[in-house]
Design an enzyme around this catalytic site. Structure first.
Site, PDB file in Angstrom:
ATOM      1  N   GLY A 206      26.508  29.347  31.657  1.00  0.00           N
ATOM      2  CA  GLY A 206      28.215  29.354  31.711  1.00  0.00           C
ATOM      3  C   GLY A 206      28.540  28.698  31.589  1.00  0.00           C
ATOM      4  O   GLY A 206      28.371  27.388  31.515  1.00  0.00           O
TER       5      GLY A 206
ATOM      6  N   TYR B 270      36.819  42.451  39.810  1.00  0.00           N
ATOM      7  CA  TYR B 270      36.301  41.152  39.843  1.00  0.00           C
ATOM      8  C   TYR B 270      37.158  40.142  41.099  1.00  0.00           C
ATOM      9  O   TYR B 270      36.332  39.614  41.925  1.00  0.00           O
ATOM     10  CB  TYR B 270      37.382  39.879  38.842  1.00  0.00           C
ATOM     11  CG  TYR B 270      37.035  38.738  38.433  1.00  0.00           C
ATOM     12  CD1 TYR B 270      35.079  37.743  38.934  1.00  0.00           C
ATOM     13  CD2 TYR B 270      37.938  37.676  38.851  1.00  0.00           C
ATOM     14  CE1 TYR B 270      34.430  37.124  38.768  1.00  0.00           C
ATOM     15  CE2 TYR B 270      37.409  36.826  39.261  1.00  0.00           C
ATOM     16  CZ  TYR B 270      35.983  36.148  39.311  1.00  0.00           C
ATOM     17  OH  TYR B 270      35.909  34.769  38.906  1.00  0.00           O
TER      18      TYR B 270
END
Length: 318
Positions: A11, A139
């Site tokens: 990532g 999230y």
């Protein structure tokens, strides 16, 4: 000697963090893991689905892991497309890391949080370390829950687990990854390629940000601090700078005067409007002497320099 496992190594943050850890601890002491190996990777890489606790435990035992950096998560904008899946993945992976760390005697764990934990009840300016958390995205909800679990594992089991509430992270090393603040990465890519930019936020939407170099340094400084100095057992507020799309456009125009940004706010505008505009990270500054190094001008110069090397290598080498 420490042996470090990085989960989510492919990532945005993981890609850069792994390199810094390898430089500090050595190639053989850093185990990078993700669902897929990043391109041109050097070092030890293990394919790992962190939702599978036994696979994670096996990896920790095999390499005798002493520290875990857990960076894998579905981010804010992408998460809204499938809230239940986002909750399941973000929470299951975090719980697996905490439980495996406890049972396998891992000495130190890092699980990042985010400014997404804040919602409309938090003060918009200089958002304090302690305030009401009422996030508006799954999230953010998952990050609030993870902060509480980290606190629980510290109090209940004595696990040394540390965290930062990252603002928007800006870097040249990878493409935007589905976050609401990712416009501030994409805009540089467009500018360097000689293209105008269409922003999904309005021109005066101010958000807290941080340049990748500062984000990595903050992470390592937190993890290297003596445990006696860590007084926040959920997640530390962290910030580097705050700006609007109009301000970052003006900074880019110092290098590309003809660059223009158009504005077409979409569903991410509502997410951004629920987040702080500036962050008070005094606790981090007091406890482990955090200080950011990059302002908007310096960050813009760095981003344009590195992206120009990528997109126009013949020009930068001339």
């Amino acid at each position: 000697m420490d042996t470090i496992l990085v989960i989510g190594a492919s990532g945005q943050i993981g890609t850069v963090l792994v390199q810094h850890l390898q430089n500090q601890y050595g190639l053989n002491r850093v185990i990078a893991s993700d669902l897929r190996m990043p391109q041109a990777f050097s070092g030890i890489f293990e394919s790992l689905d962190a939702t599978k606790a036994e696979d994670l435990a096996t990896l920790v035992r095999r390499y005798r892991i002493t520290q875990i950096y857990h960076l894998a998560a579905i981010l804010s904008a992408n998460g809204e497309a499938n809230p239940i899946r986002t909750w399941e993945i973000n929470m299951q992976t975090a719980l697996n890391v905490l439980e495996v760390a406890r049972t396998q005697n891992v000495s130190k764990v890092f699980i990042p949080s985010s400014i997404a934990v804040f919602g409309p009840s938090a003060p918009a300016f200089d958002t304090p370390q302690q305030t009401q958390l009422d996030p508006t995205t799954v999230y953010g909800i998952s990050k609030v829950a993870a902060e509480n679990w980290m606190h629980y594992y510290h109090v209940k089991y004595g696990l040394d687990v540390r965290s930062l509430r990252y603002p928007g992270v800006i870097s040249y090393q990878s493409q935007p990854g589905g976050g609401t603040t990712d416009y501030a990465v994409a805009i540089y890519h467009q500018a360097v390629q000689g293209q105008d930019f269409t922003c999904f936020l309005s021109e005066n939407t101010r958000l807290p940000m941080i340049y990748m170099d500062d984000a990595i340094r903050a992470t390592l400084e937190l993890m290297e601090a003596e445990s006696s100095r860590i007084r926040v057992q959920t997640a530390y507020n962290l910030t580097g700078l705050s700006f609007t799309p109009a301000e970052i456009t003006a900074a880019i125009q110092q290098f590309f005067p003809n660059f223009r940004t158009q504005y077409a706010p979409d569903f991410r505008q509502q997410i951004a409007d629920s987040w702080p505009k500036t962050i008070d990270d005094q606790a981090a500054r007091n406890d482990w002497e955090w200080t950011p190094a990059f302002d908007l001008s310096r960050m813009t110069e760095e981003m344009i320099h590195h992206l120009s090397e990528y997109y126009q290598p013949s020009l930068t080498q001339a």
